[in-house]
Design a protein around this motif. Structure first.
Motif, mmCIF file in Angstrom:
data_model
loop_
_atom_site.group_PDB
_atom_site.id
_atom_site.type_symbol
_atom_site.label_atom_id
_atom_site.label_comp_id
_atom_site.label_asym_id
_atom_site.label_seq_id
_atom_site.Cartn_x
_atom_site.Cartn_y
_atom_site.Cartn_z
ATOM 1 N N TYR A 83 0.821 -1.208 0.000
ATOM 2 C CA TYR A 83 0.000 0.000 0.000
ATOM 3 C C TYR A 83 0.859 1.263 0.000
ATOM 4 O O TYR A 83 0.474 2.289 -0.545
ATOM 5 C CB TYR A 83 -0.928 0.003 1.223
ATOM 6 C CG TYR A 83 -1.939 -1.123 1.231
ATOM 7 C CD1 TYR A 83 -2.464 -1.624 0.038
ATOM 8 C CD2 TYR A 83 -2.341 -1.701 2.428
ATOM 9 C CE1 TYR A 83 -3.389 -2.654 0.052
ATOM 10 C CE2 TYR A 83 -3.264 -2.746 2.445
ATOM 11 C CZ TYR A 83 -3.784 -3.215 1.253
ATOM 12 O OH TYR A 83 -4.690 -4.239 1.254
ATOM 13 N N GLN A 84 2.006 1.196 0.638
ATOM 14 C CA GLN A 84 2.862 2.381 0.719
ATOM 15 C C GLN A 84 3.325 2.835 -0.657
ATOM 16 O O GLN A 84 3.602 4.020 -0.859
ATOM 17 C CB GLN A 84 4.075 2.069 1.605
ATOM 18 C CG GLN A 84 3.712 1.834 3.064
ATOM 19 C CD GLN A 84 4.806 1.133 3.830
ATOM 20 O OE1 GLN A 84 5.906 0.900 3.313
ATOM 21 N NE2 GLN A 84 4.520 0.764 5.080
ATOM 22 N N ARG A 85 3.368 1.918 -1.604
ATOM 23 C CA ARG A 85 3.837 2.269 -2.946
ATOM 24 C C ARG A 85 2.733 2.832 -3.824
ATOM 25 O O ARG A 85 3.005 3.313 -4.925
ATOM 26 C CB ARG A 85 4.454 1.024 -3.615
ATOM 27 C CG ARG A 85 5.742 0.543 -2.955
ATOM 28 C CD ARG A 85 6.421 -0.503 -3.819
ATOM 29 N NE ARG A 85 5.650 -1.751 -3.857
ATOM 30 C CZ ARG A 85 5.841 -2.759 -3.019
ATOM 31 N NH1 ARG A 85 6.763 -2.674 -2.065
ATOM 32 N NH2 ARG A 85 5.127 -3.869 -3.136
ATOM 33 N N GLN A 86 1.497 2.790 -3.350
ATOM 34 C CA GLN A 86 0.381 3.284 -4.145
ATOM 35 C C GLN A 86 0.370 4.815 -4.193
ATOM 36 O O GLN A 86 0.635 5.485 -3.188
ATOM 37 C CB GLN A 86 -0.950 2.795 -3.553
ATOM 38 C CG GLN A 86 -1.176 1.306 -3.679
ATOM 39 C CD GLN A 86 -1.471 0.895 -5.108
ATOM 40 O OE1 GLN A 86 -2.086 1.639 -5.864
ATOM 41 N NE2 GLN A 86 -1.030 -0.300 -5.470
ATOM 42 N N LYS A 87 0.030 5.366 -5.356
ATOM 43 C CA LYS A 87 0.025 6.820 -5.522
ATOM 44 C C LYS A 87 -1.001 7.491 -4.605
ATOM 45 O O LYS A 87 -0.794 8.585 -4.097
ATOM 46 C CB LYS A 87 -0.273 7.155 -6.983
ATOM 47 C CG LYS A 87 0.187 8.525 -7.408
ATOM 48 C CD LYS A 87 0.084 8.683 -8.922
ATOM 49 C CE LYS A 87 0.697 10.003 -9.366
ATOM 50 N NZ LYS A 87 0.631 10.156 -10.837
ATOM 51 N N GLN A 88 -2.150 6.829 -4.420
ATOM 52 C CA GLN A 88 -3.225 7.377 -3.601
ATOM 53 C C GLN A 88 -3.245 6.766 -2.199
ATOM 54 O O GLN A 88 -4.293 6.722 -1.553
ATOM 55 C CB GLN A 88 -4.564 7.122 -4.301
ATOM 56 C CG GLN A 88 -4.670 7.691 -5.705
ATOM 57 C CD GLN A 88 -4.555 9.206 -5.718
ATOM 58 O OE1 GLN A 88 -5.058 9.886 -4.832
ATOM 59 N NE2 GLN A 88 -3.874 9.746 -6.728
ATOM 60 N N ALA A 89 -2.098 6.303 -1.724
ATOM 61 C CA ALA A 89 -2.045 5.603 -0.438
ATOM 62 C C ALA A 89 -2.583 6.462 0.701
ATOM 63 O O ALA A 89 -3.212 5.942 1.631
ATOM 64 C CB ALA A 89 -0.608 5.174 -0.140
ATOM 65 N N TYR A 90 -2.340 7.763 0.638
ATOM 66 C CA TYR A 90 -2.785 8.640 1.730
ATOM 67 C C TYR A 90 -4.274 8.452 2.028
ATOM 68 O O TYR A 90 -4.685 8.453 3.201
ATOM 69 C CB TYR A 90 -2.488 10.103 1.398
ATOM 70 C CG TYR A 90 -3.265 11.060 2.272
ATOM 71 C CD1 TYR A 90 -2.904 11.272 3.590
ATOM 72 C CD2 TYR A 90 -4.383 11.730 1.775
ATOM 73 C CE1 TYR A 90 -3.632 12.127 4.408
ATOM 74 C CE2 TYR A 90 -5.111 12.586 2.578
ATOM 75 C CZ TYR A 90 -4.740 12.781 3.885
ATOM 76 O OH TYR A 90 -5.475 13.617 4.689
ATOM 77 N N HIS A 136 7.053 6.358 6.763
ATOM 78 C CA HIS A 136 6.480 6.888 5.528
ATOM 79 C C HIS A 136 5.576 8.087 5.825
ATOM 80 O O HIS A 136 4.826 8.093 6.797
ATOM 81 C CB HIS A 136 5.706 5.802 4.782
ATOM 82 C CG HIS A 136 6.570 4.647 4.371
ATOM 83 N ND1 HIS A 136 7.393 4.706 3.272
ATOM 84 C CD2 HIS A 136 6.758 3.431 4.939
ATOM 85 C CE1 HIS A 136 8.049 3.554 3.162
ATOM 86 N NE2 HIS A 136 7.677 2.767 4.163
ATOM 87 N N ALA A 172 2.888 9.423 4.227
ATOM 88 C CA ALA A 172 1.432 9.376 4.056
ATOM 89 C C ALA A 172 0.713 8.897 5.310
ATOM 90 O O ALA A 172 -0.242 9.554 5.765
ATOM 91 C CB ALA A 172 1.072 8.515 2.847
#
Length: 537
Positions: A56-63, A104, A106
């Protein structure tokens, strides 16, 4: 199996893709909002897995997934507790708190926002009104002029002539106080000055502030209110100071220390490290105590992301630290902070903020950032001429001016004092605070002037008339002849106006400052929230 267990089970037994996890987490939030009694153990397990998953940390919209998880934990913390379920609240708050220490950005941001926007008791009170700015009549003709004869009626006798300081005229008085005549700026409404006077009277009546030294000026009031006309003086106000043509003003008496700043450069006015520590700590406590009462000082120092684009940005170019953008002219912003030896100052910037949890969170963060920036400027003020780029175009290195140990202590003092002022409780032993890394990064970024450029875009030039365009260039350090030679609207103009923290229209070069503001604001709010909930239990 409960509804929450049904929603959490697919994720706990097999890794879901990002979209499925996001949908499940938002459905969990919906359940928590409508069912105050559903067991919440699956929420804790799911949130722990969500924030720990590298995928999930690598996802662009993870925030947004982390935000949903943080909001779910916030809902658990806010559940009514008739059956003594405070253990659920404590666990939810502990997970949010530990989330702010993750590596991280986010999840750190999401967890801080959820904690920082917890509701407080002051929010449930009737929305407080601003102090009444009385004394603005329909006609401003015939206002008294603040001259020798008028002042004699108040038994005020000035010893020497008037001296300009910014837009204010200052005069020493026989009583040892300083008389200040604060003039209205061009384009401002007179009610702004009346409001400042009203805040002075209002704050003087608050017993909660007497625990720490805080001098509040005494405005001069007459039959028509507080507005006067400024005295006639031969000398003009400082360059760049444009006053209202009618010279409307307010007059007040204050202590000589009202204009003593913690970061002055002049040898005869410079304070030692211990004195500056005390000012920063006391100012942090006062700002925090007032915030807890729903009163915010919105500009301890002027913070901007982009001054050049103030006229066409919805935010007026003001700095929103939650966006983590470049901080414009940080050292110049610290030159005259609105706190000093006498306490807080410039009462025009006070504002009621009850019932506005996001605004409160952002203001607390701005307070912490402002205090840390002034701490950094104290070291730079030892050698104010060492600034910018050298002859070879390399950043001037001023890191030797910083005392790392003293800066670390200042950081700790500021956080501790703000926490205690805001919560009304002692700072918890073992609370998470690591000033050493932040101090190192502050020295690295504040001690090397890497970012000096400001760009005046063509679109901003086109919005100026010729006089404004030339004046703007001069205010940014361009000699008058060079400013007059510039062709307006032809191309972008690069100006060396720094130091800034970050390149033009880029991210802040000191993200650790943002992390400190977020975590500090969140833990202050959470600390007060827990105390209030404990009193209700």
């Amino acid at each position: 199996m409960t509804v929450l267990e049904q929603l959490a089970a697919p994720h706990l037994t097999a890794r879901q893709d990002f979209s499925a996890a996001f949908v499940a987490m938002n459905r969990i939030k919906d359940v928590l909002q409508v069912d105050a009694h559903v067991p919440v153990a699956p929420v804790f397990t799911l949130c722990e897995q969500v924030v720990a998953s590298p995928a999930y940390q690598r996802q662009k919209q993870a925030y947004f997934l982390y935000q949903a998880a943080a909001e779910a934990l916030q809902l658990v913390a806010l559940r009514p507790d008739p059956g003594g379920r405070s253990a659920d609240r404590r666990r939810a708050l502990a997970l949010l708190n530990s989330g702010m220490d993750l590596p991280h950005a986010a999840p750190r941001r999401a967890m801080a926002e959820a904690l920082g926007m917890l509701p407080l008791a002051v929010d449930s009170l009737p929305v407080a009104s601003e102090p009444m700015a009385e004394g603005v009549s329909a006609s401003l003709d015939g206002l008294p002029r603040c001259d020798v004869d008028w002042l004699a009626g108040y038994h005020i006798h000035c010893l020497n002539g008037w001296v300009w300081q910014g837009r204010s005229l200052l005069a020493e008085t026989r009583s040892g106080e300083v008389l200040v005549v604060k003039c209205l700026r061009a384009g401002e409404e007179p009610i702004a000055l009346c409001r400042e006077s009203a805040w002075m009277d209002h704050l003087r009546g608050l017993p909660a502030l007497v625990e720490r030294p805080f001098h509040i000026p005494q405005p001069l009031v007459h039959g028509r209110g507080v507005l006067v006309q400024a005295p006639r003086v031969a000398q003009s106000p400082p360059d760049g100071t444009t006053l209202h043509p009618k010279r409307y003003a307010i007059a007040f008496l204050t202590a000589p220390s009202y204009f003593r700043y913690p970061n002055e450069a002049a040898a005869n006015r410079r304070l030692d490290g211990g004195q500056v520590r005390e000012i920063l700590s006391r100012s942090a406590w006062l700002l925090g105590r007032l915030m807890a009462m729903g009163i915010a000082h919105t500009a301890p120092i002027p913070l901007f992301h982009n001054r050049a684009q103030r006229h066409r940005r919805e935010d007026g170019g003001r700095y929103r630290w939650t966006h983590a953008g470049r901080l414009d002219r940080w050292l110049a912003s610290c030159r005259y902070p609105n706190f000093g030896v006498s306490g807080l100052r410039d009462f025009e910037h006070f504002e009621v903020v009850t019932g506005r949890s996001r605004f409160r969170y952002e203001i607390i963060g701005s307070h912490l950032i402002s205090l840390l920036l002034v701490a950094g400027s104290y070291f730079r003020s030892k050698a104010p001429d060492r600034m910018g780029l050298d002859l070879s175009g390399q950043p001037v290195d001023t890191r030797d001016l910083f005392d790392r140990s003293l800066l670390q202590t200042m950081i700790g003092d500021i956080y501790r004092a703000y926490y205690e002022g805001f919560t009304g409780d002692v700072f918890p032993e073992g609370a998470s605070i690591t000033p050493s890394h932040l101090a190192d990064r502050m020295i690295e970024e504040m001690g090397l002037d890497r970012h000096m450029e400001e760009i005046l875009r063509v679109v901003d030039q086109d919005a100026m008339d010729r006089f404004t365009f030339t004046s703007f260039l001069e205010s940014r350090g361009l000699p008058r002849k060079a400013a007059l030679r510039k062709t307006k609207g032809q191309r972008d103009i690069v100006l060396m106006t720094g130091p800034h923290l970050g390149g033009f229209n880029q991210a802040i070069s000191l993200p650790e400052l943002i992390d400190f503001a977020a975590a500090g604001a969140a833990r202050c709010v959470a600390g007060r929230f827990c105390l209030e909930q404990d009193r209700l239990s």
